[in-house]
Design an enzyme around this catalytic site. Structure first.
Site, PDB file in Angstrom:
ATOM      1  N   ASN A   9       1.288  -8.969   2.143  1.00 39.41           N
ATOM      2  CA  ASN A   9       0.128  -8.135   2.438  1.00 39.41           C
ATOM      3  C   ASN A   9      -0.857  -8.296   1.281  1.00 39.41           C
ATOM      4  O   ASN A   9      -0.644  -7.747   0.203  1.00 39.41           O
ATOM      5  CB  ASN A   9       0.590  -6.674   2.566  1.00 39.41           C
ATOM      6  CG  ASN A   9      -0.568  -5.705   2.699  1.00 39.41           C
ATOM      7  OD1 ASN A   9      -1.703  -6.110   2.929  1.00 39.41           O
ATOM      8  ND2 ASN A   9      -0.277  -4.416   2.559  1.00 39.41           N
ATOM      9  N   LYS A  11      -3.805  -7.238   1.050  1.00 40.63           N
ATOM     10  CA  LYS A  11      -4.695  -6.067   0.923  1.00 40.63           C
ATOM     11  C   LYS A  11      -6.155  -6.518   0.753  1.00 40.63           C
ATOM     12  O   LYS A  11      -6.536  -7.538   1.298  1.00 40.63           O
ATOM     13  CB  LYS A  11      -4.235  -5.174  -0.239  1.00 40.63           C
ATOM     14  CG  LYS A  11      -2.745  -4.847  -0.172  1.00 40.63           C
ATOM     15  CD  LYS A  11      -2.353  -3.727  -1.077  1.00 40.63           C
ATOM     16  CE  LYS A  11      -0.837  -3.560  -1.040  1.00 40.63           C
ATOM     17  NZ  LYS A  11      -0.383  -2.373  -1.703  1.00 40.63           N
ATOM     18  N   HIS A  95       0.107   1.311   7.446  1.00 43.74           N
ATOM     19  CA  HIS A  95       0.440   1.187   6.025  1.00 43.74           C
ATOM     20  C   HIS A  95       0.109   2.516   5.332  1.00 43.74           C
ATOM     21  O   HIS A  95      -0.849   3.192   5.710  1.00 43.74           O
ATOM     22  CB  HIS A  95      -0.364   0.042   5.412  1.00 43.74           C
ATOM     23  CG  HIS A  95       0.076  -0.308   4.031  1.00 43.74           C
ATOM     24  ND1 HIS A  95      -0.299   0.431   2.939  1.00 43.74           N
ATOM     25  CD2 HIS A  95       0.883  -1.291   3.575  1.00 43.74           C
ATOM     26  CE1 HIS A  95       0.257  -0.091   1.855  1.00 43.74           C
ATOM     27  NE2 HIS A  95       0.980  -1.143   2.219  1.00 43.74           N
ATOM     28  N   GLU A  97      -1.354   3.187   2.730  1.00 40.02           N
ATOM     29  CA  GLU A  97      -2.736   3.283   2.235  1.00 40.02           C
ATOM     30  C   GLU A  97      -3.693   3.652   3.362  1.00 40.02           C
ATOM     31  O   GLU A  97      -4.682   4.350   3.150  1.00 40.02           O
ATOM     32  CB  GLU A  97      -3.135   1.961   1.553  1.00 40.02           C
ATOM     33  CG  GLU A  97      -2.421   1.808   0.214  1.00 40.02           C
ATOM     34  CD  GLU A  97      -2.159   0.373  -0.213  1.00 40.02           C
ATOM     35  OE1 GLU A  97      -2.748  -0.555   0.359  1.00 40.02           O
ATOM     36  OE2 GLU A  97      -1.326   0.190  -1.132  1.00 40.02           O
ATOM     37  N   GLU A 167       8.644   1.568   3.672  1.00 44.19           N
ATOM     38  CA  GLU A 167       7.963   1.461   2.391  1.00 44.19           C
ATOM     39  C   GLU A 167       7.830   2.845   1.764  1.00 44.19           C
ATOM     40  O   GLU A 167       6.882   3.586   2.076  1.00 44.19           O
ATOM     41  CB  GLU A 167       6.564   0.872   2.588  1.00 44.19           C
ATOM     42  CG  GLU A 167       6.553  -0.515   3.178  1.00 44.19           C
ATOM     43  CD  GLU A 167       5.296  -1.272   2.766  1.00 44.19           C
ATOM     44  OE1 GLU A 167       5.444  -2.345   2.180  1.00 44.19           O
ATOM     45  OE2 GLU A 167       4.187  -0.774   2.999  1.00 44.19           O
ATOM     46  N   GLY A 173       3.225  -0.476  -5.259  1.00 48.04           N
ATOM     47  CA  GLY A 173       2.288  -0.794  -6.334  1.00 48.04           C
ATOM     48  C   GLY A 173       2.568  -0.054  -7.629  1.00 48.04           C
ATOM     49  O   GLY A 173       1.730  -0.033  -8.533  1.00 48.04           O
ATOM     50  N   SER A 213       7.130  -2.655  -4.411  1.00 47.35           N
ATOM     51  CA  SER A 213       7.402  -3.316  -5.692  1.00 47.35           C
ATOM     52  C   SER A 213       8.534  -4.340  -5.614  1.00 47.35           C
ATOM     53  O   SER A 213       9.348  -4.440  -6.539  1.00 47.35           O
ATOM     54  CB  SER A 213       7.669  -2.277  -6.783  1.00 47.35           C
ATOM     55  OG  SER A 213       6.513  -1.481  -6.979  1.00 47.35           O
ATOM     56  N   GLY A 234       3.441  -6.709  -1.467  1.00 44.01           N
ATOM     57  CA  GLY A 234       2.050  -6.500  -1.840  1.00 44.01           C
ATOM     58  C   GLY A 234       1.686  -7.350  -3.049  1.00 44.01           C
ATOM     59  O   GLY A 234       1.436  -8.550  -2.927  1.00 44.01           O
ATOM     60  N   GLY A 235       1.696  -6.729  -4.221  1.00 40.59           N
ATOM     61  CA  GLY A 235       1.248  -7.390  -5.452  1.00 40.59           C
ATOM     62  C   GLY A 235       1.831  -8.780  -5.667  1.00 40.59           C
ATOM     63  O   GLY A 235       1.095  -9.731  -5.991  1.00 40.59           O
TER      64      GLY A 235
END
Ligand code: PEP
Length: 251
Positions: A9, A11, A95, A97, A167, A173, A213, A234-235
């Site tokens: 993802n 983002k 998600h 977010e 998640e 994150g 993470s 993600g990251g």
């Protein structure tokens, strides 16, 4: 036997040029990799470029959101047909977010999931508790409500065409990962909820990713748990080497 699925993802990151560079690096390593299903989810603006670059490879394309209507006066929105036109096969829905910053509820996520499936897109439906909810002992209630609400009314076939991503919000994150035992516990709970909604066969066949993470250093242990079928990343998905290492940890 459930095939593991790892999705990146991206983002609101990556210009089109940066996306092209990243996906070219992924392709160099994963173009013919079949052991794990690998999905990249760039921002809308990079979908067409990434789509073209992954033609003929085993990489798959996903979007990060969509509207539930087929078209119309919804300024700034994107519908399922537009994603299909770019050869998207997946779409991340609900998600945390989007739930936190854009007010998405289970009912909205459900409308989107229904619309995605009606256009032959596979939804990746995200669920997860906040730290406050975990500390208040509400994990089971929160996850059950989110799974039941987000997936309401899906047929067994539609459920099997969907992916769930667990998640925990406190792990996204933040560098704090759920322990593999904590994650496994919730994945098993989600299968229990699916057994109630459908039956044990469907519950055992649906793929449930873990997200929060995930890094090359913790991926193998998480993915080795019996009910964890890969990850939503993600990251670490923004770095080709990290993402490739995570994908390979799922084998
Ligand atoms: C995510 O946003 O889906 C996610 C899991 O992010 P991160 O890996 O950065 O925690």
């Amino acid at each position: 036997m459930r095939k593991k699925i790892v999705a990146g993802n991206w983002k609101m990151n990556m210009t089109t040029a940066e996306a092209a560079t990243l996906v070219t690096a992924l392709k160099a390593d994963l173009a013919n990799f079949r052991e794990v299903e690998v999905v990249v989810c760039p921002p809308f603006t990079a979908l067409a470029t990434v789509s073209e670059l992954i033609q003929g490879t085993h990489l798959d394309l996903g979007a990060q959101n969509m509207h539930w209507e087929k078209n119309g006066a919804y300024t700034g929105e994107i519908c399922a047909g537009m994603l299909r036109e770019l050869y998207c096969h997946y779409v991340i829905l609900g998600h945390s977010e989007r739930r936190q910053y854009f007010g998405e509820t289970d009912a909205i996520v459900n409308r989107k999931a229904q619309a995605a499936l009606a256009s032959s897109l596979h939804p990746i439906v995200c669920v997860g508790e906040t730290l406050q909810e975990r500390e208040a002992g509400q994990v089971e209630a929160v996850i059950t409500t989110q799974v039941q609400g987000s997936l309401a009314g899906l047929s067994a076939k539609e459920m099997l065409d969907s992916v769930i991503a667990y998640e925990p919000v406190w792990a996204i994150g933040t560098g704090k990962t759920a322990s593999s035992e904590q994650a496994q516990e919730v994945h098993a709970l989600i299968r229990q909820v699916l057994t109630g909604l459908y039956d044990a066969t469907v519950a055992q066949a649906v793929r449930i990713q873990y997200g929060g993470s995930v890094k090359p250093a913790n991926a193998r242990e998480l993915f080795a748990m019996p009910d964890i079928d890969g990850g939503l990343i993600g990251g670490a998905a923004l770095d080709a080497k990290s993402f490739i290492d995570i994908v390979r940890a799922a084998v």
